[in-house]
Scaffold this motif. Structure first.
Motif, mmCIF file in Angstrom:
data_model
loop_
_atom_site.group_PDB
_atom_site.id
_atom_site.type_symbol
_atom_site.label_atom_id
_atom_site.label_comp_id
_atom_site.label_asym_id
_atom_site.label_seq_id
_atom_site.Cartn_x
_atom_site.Cartn_y
_atom_site.Cartn_z
ATOM 1 N N ASP A 287 89.482 93.293 -101.332
ATOM 2 C CA ASP A 287 89.814 92.470 -102.499
ATOM 3 C C ASP A 287 91.299 92.113 -102.530
ATOM 4 O OD1 ASP A 287 87.161 92.647 -103.278
ATOM 5 O OD2 ASP A 287 87.527 94.246 -104.754
ATOM 6 N N TYR B 123 92.105 89.358 -99.988
ATOM 7 C CA TYR B 123 91.669 88.061 -100.502
ATOM 8 C C TYR B 123 92.738 87.460 -101.411
ATOM 9 C CZ TYR B 123 88.933 84.512 -102.895
ATOM 10 O OH TYR B 123 88.496 83.323 -103.426
ATOM 11 N N THR B 124 93.258 88.279 -102.301
ATOM 12 C CA THR B 124 94.278 87.812 -103.242
ATOM 13 C C THR B 124 95.598 87.535 -102.531
ATOM 14 O OG1 THR B 124 93.247 89.077 -105.010
ATOM 15 C CG2 THR B 124 95.539 88.419 -105.345
ATOM 16 N N ASP C 134 95.841 84.323 -100.503
ATOM 17 C CA ASP C 134 95.511 83.095 -101.250
ATOM 18 C C ASP C 134 94.264 82.414 -100.688
ATOM 19 O OD1 ASP C 134 97.649 83.289 -103.035
ATOM 20 O OD2 ASP C 134 99.017 82.346 -101.613
ATOM 21 N N MET C 135 93.229 83.195 -100.442
ATOM 22 C CA MET C 135 92.029 82.654 -99.818
ATOM 23 C C MET C 135 91.177 81.837 -100.777
ATOM 24 S SD MET C 135 91.102 85.767 -97.292
ATOM 25 C CE MET C 135 90.185 84.788 -96.115
ATOM 26 N N HIS C 136 91.518 81.845 -102.059
ATOM 27 C CA HIS C 136 90.771 81.081 -103.058
ATOM 28 C C HIS C 136 91.000 79.579 -102.939
ATOM 29 C CE1 HIS C 136 94.784 81.658 -104.670
ATOM 30 N NE2 HIS C 136 94.592 80.533 -105.330
ATOM 31 N N ARG C 137 92.049 79.155 -102.274
ATOM 32 C CA ARG C 137 92.387 77.731 -102.157
ATOM 33 C C ARG C 137 91.475 77.030 -101.142
ATOM 34 N NH1 ARG C 137 96.754 77.776 -97.633
ATOM 35 N NH2 ARG C 137 96.560 79.947 -97.039
ATOM 36 N N GLU D 203 88.336 82.575 -94.426
ATOM 37 C CA GLU D 203 87.075 83.313 -94.511
ATOM 38 C C GLU D 203 87.404 84.794 -94.386
ATOM 39 O OE1 GLU D 203 83.955 82.050 -94.898
ATOM 40 O OE2 GLU D 203 84.767 80.027 -95.009
#
Length: 128
Positions: free
Chosen positions: A83, A86-87, A90-93, A98
């Motif tokens: 987790d 991921y943060t 900046d994998m949310h962009r 992956e």
């Protein structure tokens, strides 16, 4: 007499990241903030990994340069680290990467000797 090898159950966290410096920042964070020395990064050619493939029928899409970062984590700490990676990356962009995790049967800890110079010190010329 049996020679015991230190180690135990672990998980392999793998990230496919864009070649934009994210993996370098992630590796520095893993080392400096989390104390993790069991990580690796390599260049890879990726087809449709971080972006949509646009091509003509019967042809392969143009590959893009990506980075594959792998991290060995102790089994009990792997979910939380997953987790955090991921943060941190900046994998949310869109096109941010992956992330996946697989179990390892066994992993041996790797400790660097105390006198090994940091890359930043070596670049400044402050270490031998």
């Amino acid at each position: 007499m049996t020679n015991l090898v230190p180690g135990g159950a672990a998980k392999l966290i793998s990230c496919i990241l864009p070649d934009d410096g994210t993996e370098r920042r992630l590796l520095n964070w893993l080392r400096d903030e989390k104390g993790i020395a069991r990580a690796n990064s390599v260049y890879c050619r990726g087809h449709s990994v971080l972006r949509e493939a646009v091509t003509r029928r019967g042809r392969l899409p143009e590959p893009s340069l990506v980075r594959l970062v792998t991290v060995v984590a102790e089994a009990g700490e792997a979910d939380a680290l997953f987790d955090q990676i991921y943060t941190q990356a900046d994998m949310h962009r869109p096109g941010g990467g992956e992330l996946f995790m697989t179990p390892l049967t066994f992993a041996t800890p790797f400790m660097l000797p105390e006198d090994v110079a940091d890359e930043a010190e070596r670049a400044k010329g402050t270490s031998p």
